[in-house]
Design a protein around this motif. Structure first.
Motif: not given
Length: 247
Positions: A47-48, A52-58, A98-99, A105-106
């Motif tokens: 994700m760009y 990114q949400c906080e959980r994803y970034a962490r 653009i994603l 999916r990953a």
């Protein structure tokens, strides 16, 4: 004008309220991003960052070079969220992303994290300054080997940023910027519309919710199995008679 000269001219306009440092090779880009009036990004694989949400970034930092270093992970996460603050508001600068389908999916951090990320993506995509397109696996024809960002700066200048394995590359060459702007426009033309992109993201969200439910049921089943095994072991152990009163 070089990007270094441009940065010096615009240096005084940067919001320096965020004091968290970034890697040296990334700092010049972050400084320019902080004063940009428009961002056009192409991202695949993950994700760009500004979406990114906080959980994803962490979770992403937990699997990178900072793995096992909790303080560094928290610092990197705060830094990423701080960069988002001026974009993820209704009157923020243009954020057009653009994603590649691989970015939604990953799986990073498991289905629960991905469910949070898809919910966040659908939420911020409702902001008037945020536009999200998804390029499905089956639609991609334009070949760009790495993620890239095109920044539009306050006085009309445009710069291109991309990354290799070890460093970032920043260019304000008009020919280079024009070349990759054309590539970007081609990628956008190949992508789904905003509405169809959000539908694909919503479909991904439902898939991650189902995966999360299956994982939860699997954990519950495993816990029940462990309890049954413990009870069986307890039943099979030799009984120790309790002492009788007065004995």
């Amino acid at each position: 004008m070089s990007s270094g000269d441009l940065l010096m001219r615009l240096y005084g306009r940067v919001d320096w309220s965020v004091s968290i440092e970034h890697p040296d090779w990334f700092q010049e880009y972050v400084d320019l991003e902080a004063i940009s009036v428009g961002v056009r990004a192409w991202q695949d694989g993950t994700m760009y960052g500004l979406l990114q949400c906080e959980r994803y970034a962490r979770a992403l930092f937990e699997t990178g070079d900072a793995a096992g270093k909790s303080e560094e992970i928290e610092e990197l996460t705060r830094a990423r969220l701080a960069r988002q603050s001026r974009f993820l508001v209704p009157d923020g600068p243009l954020l057009l992303v653009i994603l590649d389908e691989s970015a939604i999916r990953a799986v990073v951090g498991g289905p629960s994290v991905m469910r949070s990320q898809m919910e966040h993506l659908l939420r911020v995509a409702q902001l008037p300054n945020v536009i999200v397109h998804v390029l499905p696996f089956s639609h991609r024809r334009t070949l760009i080997k790495t993620a890239m960002v095109l920044l539009e700066l306050p006085e009309g200048q445009r710069v291109l940023y991309s990354e290799s394995l070890e460093q970032g590359h920043l260019s304000d060459s008009s020919a280079t910027v024009a070349k990759y702007h054309r590539h970007y426009d081609q990628l956008r033309a190949e992508s789904l519309s905003e509405r169809d992109s959000l539908r694909l993201i919503a479909d991904a969200l439902e898939g991650f919710r189902d995966d999360e439910q299956r994982a939860r049921r699997g954990r519950l089943a495993e816990e029940q199995l462990q309890r049954q095994r413990r009870r069986q072991l307890h039943r099979g152990s030799p009984r120790i008679p309790r002492p009788r009163p007065g004995s």
